[in-house]
Design a protein around this motif. Structure first.
Motif, mmCIF file in Angstrom:
data_model
loop_
_atom_site.group_PDB
_atom_site.id
_atom_site.type_symbol
_atom_site.label_atom_id
_atom_site.label_comp_id
_atom_site.label_asym_id
_atom_site.label_seq_id
_atom_site.Cartn_x
_atom_site.Cartn_y
_atom_site.Cartn_z
ATOM 1 N N GLY A 30 96.009 104.752 154.044
ATOM 2 C CA GLY A 30 96.554 103.921 152.981
ATOM 3 C C GLY A 30 95.558 103.656 151.870
ATOM 4 O O GLY A 30 95.937 103.521 150.701
ATOM 5 N N ALA A 31 94.272 103.586 152.215
ATOM 6 C CA ALA A 31 93.251 103.365 151.186
ATOM 7 C C ALA A 31 93.232 104.506 150.180
ATOM 8 O O ALA A 31 93.029 104.292 148.972
ATOM 9 N N GLY A 32 93.448 105.727 150.662
ATOM 10 C CA GLY A 32 93.542 106.862 149.738
ATOM 11 C C GLY A 32 94.716 106.712 148.798
ATOM 12 O O GLY A 32 94.635 107.044 147.608
ATOM 13 N N ALA A 33 95.827 106.188 149.316
ATOM 14 C CA ALA A 33 97.000 105.964 148.471
ATOM 15 C C ALA A 33 96.720 104.904 147.415
ATOM 16 O O ALA A 33 97.208 104.993 146.281
ATOM 17 N N ILE A 34 95.921 103.894 147.770
ATOM 18 C CA ILE A 34 95.566 102.862 146.792
ATOM 19 C C ILE A 34 94.766 103.468 145.637
ATOM 20 O O ILE A 34 94.977 103.135 144.466
ATOM 21 N N ALA A 35 93.841 104.372 145.955
ATOM 22 C CA ALA A 35 93.073 105.056 144.900
ATOM 23 C C ALA A 35 94.000 105.830 143.975
ATOM 24 O O ALA A 35 93.846 105.805 142.747
ATOM 25 N N PHE A 36 94.985 106.503 144.567
ATOM 26 C CA PHE A 36 95.964 107.256 143.783
ATOM 27 C C PHE A 36 96.768 106.329 142.885
ATOM 28 O O PHE A 36 96.947 106.577 141.684
ATOM 29 N N VAL A 37 97.283 105.226 143.442
ATOM 30 C CA VAL A 37 98.117 104.292 142.686
ATOM 31 C C VAL A 37 97.332 103.652 141.549
ATOM 32 O O VAL A 37 97.828 103.517 140.423
ATOM 33 N N ALA A 38 96.104 103.246 141.828
ATOM 34 C CA ALA A 38 95.287 102.624 140.785
ATOM 35 C C ALA A 38 95.100 103.570 139.603
ATOM 36 O O ALA A 38 95.177 103.160 138.436
ATOM 37 N N ALA A 39 94.875 104.843 139.895
ATOM 38 C CA ALA A 39 94.694 105.820 138.817
ATOM 39 C C ALA A 39 95.963 105.978 137.985
ATOM 40 O O ALA A 39 95.893 106.129 136.761
ATOM 41 N N ALA A 54 88.134 116.523 139.120
ATOM 42 C CA ALA A 54 88.489 116.794 140.516
ATOM 43 C C ALA A 54 87.795 118.045 141.034
ATOM 44 O O ALA A 54 87.395 118.112 142.207
ATOM 45 N N THR A 55 87.638 119.047 140.173
ATOM 46 C CA THR A 55 86.952 120.275 140.573
ATOM 47 C C THR A 55 85.483 120.014 140.887
ATOM 48 O O THR A 55 84.937 120.530 141.872
ATOM 49 N N VAL A 56 84.821 119.207 140.055
ATOM 50 C CA VAL A 56 83.414 118.868 140.292
ATOM 51 C C VAL A 56 83.261 118.086 141.598
ATOM 52 O O VAL A 56 82.386 118.373 142.426
ATOM 53 N N VAL A 57 84.136 117.099 141.793
ATOM 54 C CA VAL A 57 84.088 116.318 143.034
ATOM 55 C C VAL A 57 84.352 117.211 144.239
ATOM 56 O O VAL A 57 83.694 117.105 145.283
ATOM 57 N N VAL A 93 87.315 112.629 149.172
ATOM 58 C CA VAL A 93 88.776 112.736 149.287
ATOM 59 C C VAL A 93 89.445 111.684 148.417
ATOM 60 O O VAL A 93 90.387 111.975 147.668
ATOM 61 N N TRP A 94 88.981 110.446 148.503
ATOM 62 C CA TRP A 94 89.569 109.382 147.688
ATOM 63 C C TRP A 94 89.386 109.656 146.200
ATOM 64 O O TRP A 94 90.268 109.350 145.394
ATOM 65 N N ALA A 95 88.251 110.227 145.828
ATOM 66 C CA ALA A 95 88.016 110.540 144.416
ATOM 67 C C ALA A 95 88.988 111.607 143.923
ATOM 68 O O ALA A 95 89.548 111.496 142.818
ATOM 69 N N VAL A 96 89.217 112.647 144.735
ATOM 70 C CA VAL A 96 90.174 113.688 144.348
ATOM 71 C C VAL A 96 91.584 113.105 144.265
ATOM 72 O O VAL A 96 92.341 113.402 143.329
ATOM 73 N N ALA A 111 92.374 110.096 143.514
ATOM 74 C CA ALA A 111 92.431 109.310 142.279
ATOM 75 C C ALA A 111 92.687 110.208 141.077
ATOM 76 O O ALA A 111 93.499 109.880 140.193
ATOM 77 N N MET A 112 92.038 111.364 141.025
ATOM 78 C CA MET A 112 92.273 112.294 139.925
ATOM 79 C C MET A 112 93.724 112.800 139.924
ATOM 80 O O MET A 112 94.313 113.033 138.875
ATOM 81 N N MET A 113 94.301 112.938 141.119
ATOM 82 C CA MET A 113 95.708 113.346 141.193
ATOM 83 C C MET A 113 96.625 112.272 140.622
ATOM 84 O O MET A 113 97.737 112.554 140.190
ATOM 85 N N GLY A 114 96.144 111.025 140.592
ATOM 86 C CA GLY A 114 96.908 109.958 139.970
ATOM 87 C C GLY A 114 97.044 110.129 138.472
ATOM 88 O O GLY A 114 97.938 109.523 137.851
ATOM 89 N N PHE A 115 96.192 110.939 137.871
ATOM 90 C CA PHE A 115 96.339 111.287 136.458
ATOM 91 C C PHE A 115 97.148 112.572 136.270
ATOM 92 O O PHE A 115 97.845 112.743 135.283
ATOM 93 N N VAL A 116 97.048 113.474 137.231
ATOM 94 C CA VAL A 116 97.722 114.775 137.108
ATOM 95 C C VAL A 116 99.219 114.656 137.362
ATOM 96 O O VAL A 116 100.044 115.167 136.603
ATOM 97 N N ILE A 117 99.591 113.967 138.439
ATOM 98 C CA ILE A 117 100.980 113.988 138.900
ATOM 99 C C ILE A 117 101.964 113.352 137.917
ATOM 100 O O ILE A 117 103.075 113.863 137.745
ATOM 101 N N PRO A 118 101.625 112.253 137.226
ATOM 102 C CA PRO A 118 102.578 111.757 136.225
ATOM 103 C C PRO A 118 102.642 112.610 134.962
ATOM 104 O O PRO A 118 103.707 112.768 134.359
ATOM 105 N N ASN A 119 101.506 113.170 134.536
ATOM 106 C CA ASN A 119 101.441 113.805 133.225
ATOM 107 C C ASN A 119 101.998 115.222 133.194
ATOM 108 O O ASN A 119 102.692 115.598 132.244
#
Length: 415
Positions: free
Chosen positions: A273-282, A306-309, A331-334, A336-344
């Motif tokens: 769930g913590a990973g999901a929180i990182a995604f949601v926050a992003a 995300a590639t660098v991470v 994993v959480w950092a990646v 979080a980056m998906m939180g920018f990719v998936i909506p856009n």
């Protein structure tokens, strides 16, 4: 029912017309968020049970993961079917039929005697959940354009992000008192509640005059017209490959965290769930960034980061550095980056083809879940360990950023 004029107007204005949204944009977002949450609930709720399913049914972990592959394949195939149906019949009828199928498949899962029946039923579950996913995204395409659509998608991600937090914990709670079969009884109840909410609160957003003929030739022509748009195809690829990292984590997390790091089911649910929180926050930071930057530019920078991470994640995994934190932090950092990719990515892609929003949403979803279906067994075959996850997650986002650059997808003019 909304008129064509009303729908066209709302694509370019911030408020959603009361005639379409009954009664507010907020209510529409909540309803659509509930719809898109059905897929993640279906995928994630049984994750804590995967090791137990493998043991009780006498199969290997990679074979047990085929139940996840079946779900993702069903989500992919179902969207390709539901997309054209929703462009022809309207949004509501395919949605209701899909949720009913999901409930029936969940009932089969509840009484599944072996891995073959469970995998087949999970595929049907995925097809049912696909209706909710594609209709929700198509409604966004009906009503909003480009940055406005990306903003609404980000708000949907806020609701959607609750599902990966709640689902494993709910599944773990069920497992404390009953067998893994009863996870699917809970899904029947949740889908039934969602069916009622959709029936009462979701208006029809596709006017009769804007519907497309339900003919094989017409459907094929629509898909071909979308595939001829190279920038649209690139955005579909970007969204799918970006999701590869998310699905790799979903497929392997239980085996890495429970099997290799010794977490119990409840602790696993909290960490997941913590990973999901990182995604949601992003996704919510994304709303703020959209006030200053185009969705295309945010996409590019998120994928590059995300590639660098991911590259750092591979190094940590190969050298066995950092223990569980060397796994979780990248994993959480990646995620979080998906939180920018998936909506856009979907928002920009849909803004190019309002005339076939359902079919366009179907291609987007089918590509994402099709990649997920392929990724899940790959992670298993590579060993279900940190190295497998780091390589697959990094490869996905790396190829995605190259695809975006190749077609000039970072240009501010998405059209």
């Amino acid at each position: 029912m909304a008129t064509s004029r009303t729908v066209t107007a709302t694509r370019h204005e911030t408020p959603v017309s009361a005639e379409v949204a009954t009664p507010s944009r907020l209510r529409m977002i909540v309803v659509l968020g509930a719809l898109v949450a059905l897929g993640p609930l279906t995928i994630d709720m049984y994750l804590p049970a995967l090791p137990r399913i493998a043991d009780e049914l006498g199969v290997s972990s990679s074979v047990a993961q085929l139940t996840l592959t079946g779900t993702l394949a069903g989500l992919a195939l179902g969207q390709l079917i539901v997309g054209p149906l929703s462009d022809s019949l309207g949004r509501r009828r395919p949605l209701m039929g899909g949720i009913a199928l999901h409930m029936l498949a969940s009932l089969v899962c509840l009484f599944a005697p072996n891995i073959e029946v469970l995998s087949l039923a999970r595929g049907l579950q995925g097809m049912g959940a696909a209706a909710a996913a594609v209709v929700a995204v198509a409604v966004v395409g009906d009503l909003f354009d480009d940055s406005a659509a990306a903003t609404v998608m980000s708000r949907l991600m806020l609701i959607l992000g609750v599902a990966p937090i709640v689902a494993p914990s709910l599944g773990a709670a069920v497992l404390l008192r009953a067998s893994w079969h009863w996870v699917f009884a809970v899904l029947i109840v949740l889908a039934g509640a969602l069916l009622l909410v959709a029936a009462l609160a979701l208006p029809e957003t596709l006017p009769v005059g804007n519907r497309r003929p339900l003919q094989v030739r017409s459907i094929a022509a629509t898909y071909l017209s979308l595939l001829r748009d190279l920038r649209f195809v690139a955005l579909v690829v970007v969204g799918a490959l970006g999701m590869a990292g998310l699905f790799a984590y979903i497929a392997g997390a239980a085996f890495v965290l429970q099997g290799r790091h010794g977490l119990d089911q409840q602790t696993f649910a909290l960490v997941f769930g913590a990973g999901a929180i990182a995604f949601v926050a992003a996704t919510q930071v994304n709303v703020l960034l959209l006030r200053r930057f185009s969705p295309q530019r945010i996409l590019l920078w998120a994928l590059a980061a995300a590639t660098v991470v991911g590259a750092s994640f591979i190094v940590l995994s190969v050298t066995h550095t950092g223990g569980i934190y060397g796994f979780l932090v990248p994993v959480w950092a990646v995620l979080a980056m998906m939180g920018f990719v998936i909506p856009n990515a979907p928002a920009v892609a849909l803004s190019r083809h309002h005339e076939a929003a359902g079919t366009a949403a179907a291609l987007l979803g089918a590509a994402q879940f099709g990649v997920g279906a392929a990724i899940a067994p790959v992670v298993g075959l590579m060993g279900n360990d940190e190295i497998a996850l780091s390589v697959v997650m990094t490869a996905g986002v790396g190829v995605a950023v190259l695809a975006l650059i190749a077609v000039g997808g970072a240009d501010d003019d998405g059209h």
